[in-house]
Design a protein around this motif. Structure first.
Motif, PDB file in Angstrom:
ATOM      1  N   PRO A  90      40.637   6.328 -29.750  1.00 18.67           N
ATOM      2  CA  PRO A  90      40.903   7.524 -28.940  1.00 18.67           C
ATOM      3  C   PRO A  90      41.543   8.637 -29.771  1.00 18.67           C
ATOM      4  N   GLY A  91      41.094   9.856 -29.502  1.00 16.32           N
ATOM      5  CA  GLY A  91      41.657  11.018 -30.159  1.00 16.32           C
ATOM      6  C   GLY A  91      40.984  11.415 -31.459  1.00 16.32           C
ATOM      7  N   SER A  92      40.097  10.590 -31.985  1.00 14.91           N
ATOM      8  CA  SER A  92      39.367  10.908 -33.210  1.00 14.91           C
ATOM      9  C   SER A  92      37.925  11.238 -32.843  1.00 14.91           C
ATOM     10  N   ALA A  93      37.156  11.691 -33.823  1.00 16.28           N
ATOM     11  CA  ALA A  93      35.749  12.005 -33.567  1.00 16.28           C
ATOM     12  C   ALA A  93      34.927  11.773 -34.825  1.00 16.28           C
ATOM     13  N   VAL A  94      33.671  11.402 -34.619  1.00 13.37           N
ATOM     14  CA  VAL A  94      32.710  11.197 -35.692  1.00 13.37           C
ATOM     15  C   VAL A  94      31.605  12.235 -35.529  1.00 13.37           C
ATOM     16  N   VAL A  95      31.199  12.825 -36.643  1.00 15.35           N
ATOM     17  CA  VAL A  95      30.123  13.811 -36.664  1.00 15.35           C
ATOM     18  C   VAL A  95      28.856  13.111 -37.141  1.00 15.35           C
ATOM     19  N   GLY A  96      27.736  13.369 -36.472  1.00 12.34           N
ATOM     20  CA  GLY A  96      26.501  12.726 -36.884  1.00 12.34           C
ATOM     21  C   GLY A  96      25.272  13.399 -36.312  1.00 12.34           C
ATOM     22  N   GLU A  97      24.162  12.742 -36.502  1.00  7.54           N
ATOM     23  CA  GLU A  97      22.881  13.224 -36.002  1.00  7.54           C
ATOM     24  C   GLU A  97      22.534  12.491 -34.721  1.00  7.54           C
ATOM     25  N   LEU A  98      22.020  13.224 -33.769  1.00  7.14           N
ATOM     26  CA  LEU A  98      21.540  12.652 -32.514  1.00  7.14           C
ATOM     27  C   LEU A  98      20.026  12.751 -32.536  1.00  7.14           C
ATOM     28  N   ILE A  99      19.359  11.612 -32.418  1.00  6.41           N
ATOM     29  CA  ILE A  99      17.901  11.622 -32.429  1.00  6.41           C
ATOM     30  C   ILE A  99      17.376  11.213 -31.063  1.00  6.41           C
ATOM     31  N   THR A 100      16.208  11.707 -30.749  1.00  4.33           N
ATOM     32  CA  THR A 100      15.540  11.377 -29.495  1.00  4.33           C
ATOM     33  C   THR A 100      14.183  10.783 -29.835  1.00  4.33           C
ATOM     34  N   ALA A 101      13.884   9.655 -29.248  1.00  7.42           N
ATOM     35  CA  ALA A 101      12.601   8.997 -29.498  1.00  7.42           C
ATOM     36  C   ALA A 101      11.465   9.787 -28.860  1.00  7.42           C
ATOM     37  N   ALA A 102      10.318   9.736 -29.506  1.00 12.95           N
ATOM     38  CA  ALA A 102       9.116  10.339 -28.938  1.00 12.95           C
ATOM     39  C   ALA A 102       8.743   9.571 -27.670  1.00 12.95           C
ATOM     40  N   PRO A 103       8.142  10.254 -26.706  1.00 11.01           N
ATOM     41  CA  PRO A 103       7.703   9.561 -25.493  1.00 11.01           C
ATOM     42  C   PRO A 103       6.842   8.345 -25.846  1.00 11.01           C
ATOM     43  N   GLY A 104       7.147   7.226 -25.233  1.00  6.33           N
ATOM     44  CA  GLY A 104       6.400   5.996 -25.466  1.00  6.33           C
ATOM     45  C   GLY A 104       6.865   5.192 -26.664  1.00  6.33           C
ATOM     46  N   ALA A 105       7.779   5.718 -27.465  1.00  2.90           N
ATOM     47  CA  ALA A 105       8.221   5.023 -28.674  1.00  2.90           C
ATOM     48  C   ALA A 105       9.656   4.519 -28.575  1.00  2.90           C
ATOM     49  N   TYR A 106      10.288   4.689 -27.413  1.00  2.00           N
ATOM     50  CA  TYR A 106      11.702   4.354 -27.262  1.00  2.00           C
ATOM     51  C   TYR A 106      11.991   2.893 -27.591  1.00  2.00           C
ATOM     52  N   GLY A 107      11.263   1.971 -26.988  1.00  2.00           N
ATOM     53  CA  GLY A 107      11.505   0.543 -27.216  1.00  2.00           C
ATOM     54  C   GLY A 107      11.312   0.143 -28.660  1.00  2.00           C
ATOM     55  N   GLU A 108      10.262   0.653 -29.287  1.00  2.00           N
ATOM     56  CA  GLU A 108       9.977   0.346 -30.683  1.00  2.00           C
ATOM     57  C   GLU A 108      11.073   0.894 -31.600  1.00  2.00           C
ATOM     58  N   LEU A 109      11.521   2.123 -31.339  1.00  2.00           N
ATOM     59  CA  LEU A 109      12.588   2.722 -32.141  1.00  2.00           C
ATOM     60  C   LEU A 109      13.894   1.952 -31.987  1.00  2.00           C
ATOM     61  N   LEU A 110      14.250   1.603 -30.760  1.00  2.00           N
ATOM     62  CA  LEU A 110      15.491   0.872 -30.523  1.00  2.00           C
ATOM     63  C   LEU A 110      15.455  -0.496 -31.215  1.00  2.00           C
ATOM     64  N   ALA A 111      14.330  -1.183 -31.160  1.00  2.52           N
ATOM     65  CA  ALA A 111      14.200  -2.480 -31.831  1.00  2.52           C
ATOM     66  C   ALA A 111      14.340  -2.323 -33.348  1.00  2.52           C
ATOM     67  N   ALA A 112      13.748  -1.270 -33.911  1.00  6.43           N
ATOM     68  CA  ALA A 112      13.855  -1.029 -35.359  1.00  6.43           C
ATOM     69  C   ALA A 112      15.302  -0.717 -35.744  1.00  6.43           C
ATOM     70  N   LEU A 113      15.984   0.093 -34.944  1.00  2.48           N
ATOM     71  CA  LEU A 113      17.394   0.405 -35.228  1.00  2.48           C
ATOM     72  C   LEU A 113      18.266  -0.838 -35.103  1.00  2.48           C
ATOM     73  N   ASP A 114      18.001  -1.672 -34.107  1.00  2.00           N
ATOM     74  CA  ASP A 114      18.764  -2.918 -33.963  1.00  2.00           C
ATOM     75  C   ASP A 114      18.622  -3.793 -35.209  1.00  2.00           C
ATOM     76  N   ARG A 115      17.404  -3.894 -35.743  1.00  2.00           N
ATOM     77  CA  ARG A 115      17.202  -4.686 -36.968  1.00  2.00           C
ATOM     78  C   ARG A 115      17.956  -4.055 -38.139  1.00  2.00           C
ATOM     79  N   LEU A 116      17.836  -2.745 -38.273  1.00  2.00           N
ATOM     80  CA  LEU A 116      18.512  -2.039 -39.361  1.00  2.00           C
ATOM     81  C   LEU A 116      20.026  -2.253 -39.305  1.00  2.00           C
ATOM     82  N   GLU A 117      20.586  -2.194 -38.117  1.00  2.00           N
ATOM     83  CA  GLU A 117      22.037  -2.309 -37.940  1.00  2.00           C
ATOM     84  C   GLU A 117      22.506  -3.751 -37.760  1.00  2.00           C
ATOM     85  N   GLU A 118      21.596  -4.701 -37.927  1.00  2.00           N
ATOM     86  CA  GLU A 118      21.915  -6.126 -37.810  1.00  2.00           C
ATOM     87  C   GLU A 118      22.574  -6.458 -36.471  1.00  2.00           C
TER      88      GLU A 118
END
Length: 111
Positions: A21-49
Motif C-alpha cells: 500500500p502507498g507505492s506504485a509500479v509503472v508499466g505497460e498495459l496490453i489488450t488482447a486482440a478479439p478472439g486471442a484472449y485465452g491464448e495470450l493469457l495461457a502464454a503469459l502464464d507459462r512465461l511467468e511460471e
C-alpha cells in the motif's frame, strides 16, 4: 499505466512486483486482440511460471487488480505479483526499484 499499491524489486534479469500500500509500479498495459484472449493469457502464464491459484511452484501469482491509465481512469487488469514466499524475501532483503519503473532503472547511468 500505473499499478497502485505495489512496489517493484530487482530480480534475476527481470523485476518482481509486490503488494505494498502507498507505492506504485509503472508499466505497460496490453489488450488482447478479439478472439486471442485465452491464448495470450495461457502464454503469459507459462512465461511467468504461473501454474494456477495457490500452486507451490508459482514464481508469480496472477491477480486481477485495478490499474490506472495515464488520464487516471481505472481499468481491471491481470497482474503478476511475486508469490508469497518470494514477496516475503524481497521485502526483507530485496533491492527495491525507486519509482517503480523497470525501464527507467535499466537506462539510468551507472554511478
Amino acid at each position: 499505466a500505473v499499478l497502485p499499491d505495489a512496489a517493484l524489486y530487482d530480480g534475476p534479469g527481470y523485476p518482481f512486483a509486490v503488494h505494498r500500500p502507498g507505492s506504485a509500479v509503472v508499466g505497460e498495459l496490453i489488450t488482447a486482440a478479439p478472439g486471442a484472449y485465452g491464448e495470450l493469457l495461457a502464454a503469459l502464464d507459462r512465461l511467468e511460471e504461473y501454474g494456477g491459484p495457490g500452486r507451490p511452484g508459482n514464481i508469480y501469482d496472477r491477480i486481477a487488480r485495478p490499474a490506472l491509465l495515464p488520464d487516471g481512469t481505472p481499468v481491471r487488469a491481470w497482474v503478476y505479483l511475486a508469490a508469497p514466499l518470494i514477496a516475503r524475501d524481497l521485502r526483507e532483503s530485496g533491492t527495491e526499484i525507486a519509482g517503480g519503473d523497470w525501464f527507467k532503472r535499466r537506462s539510468a547511468p551507472a554511478e
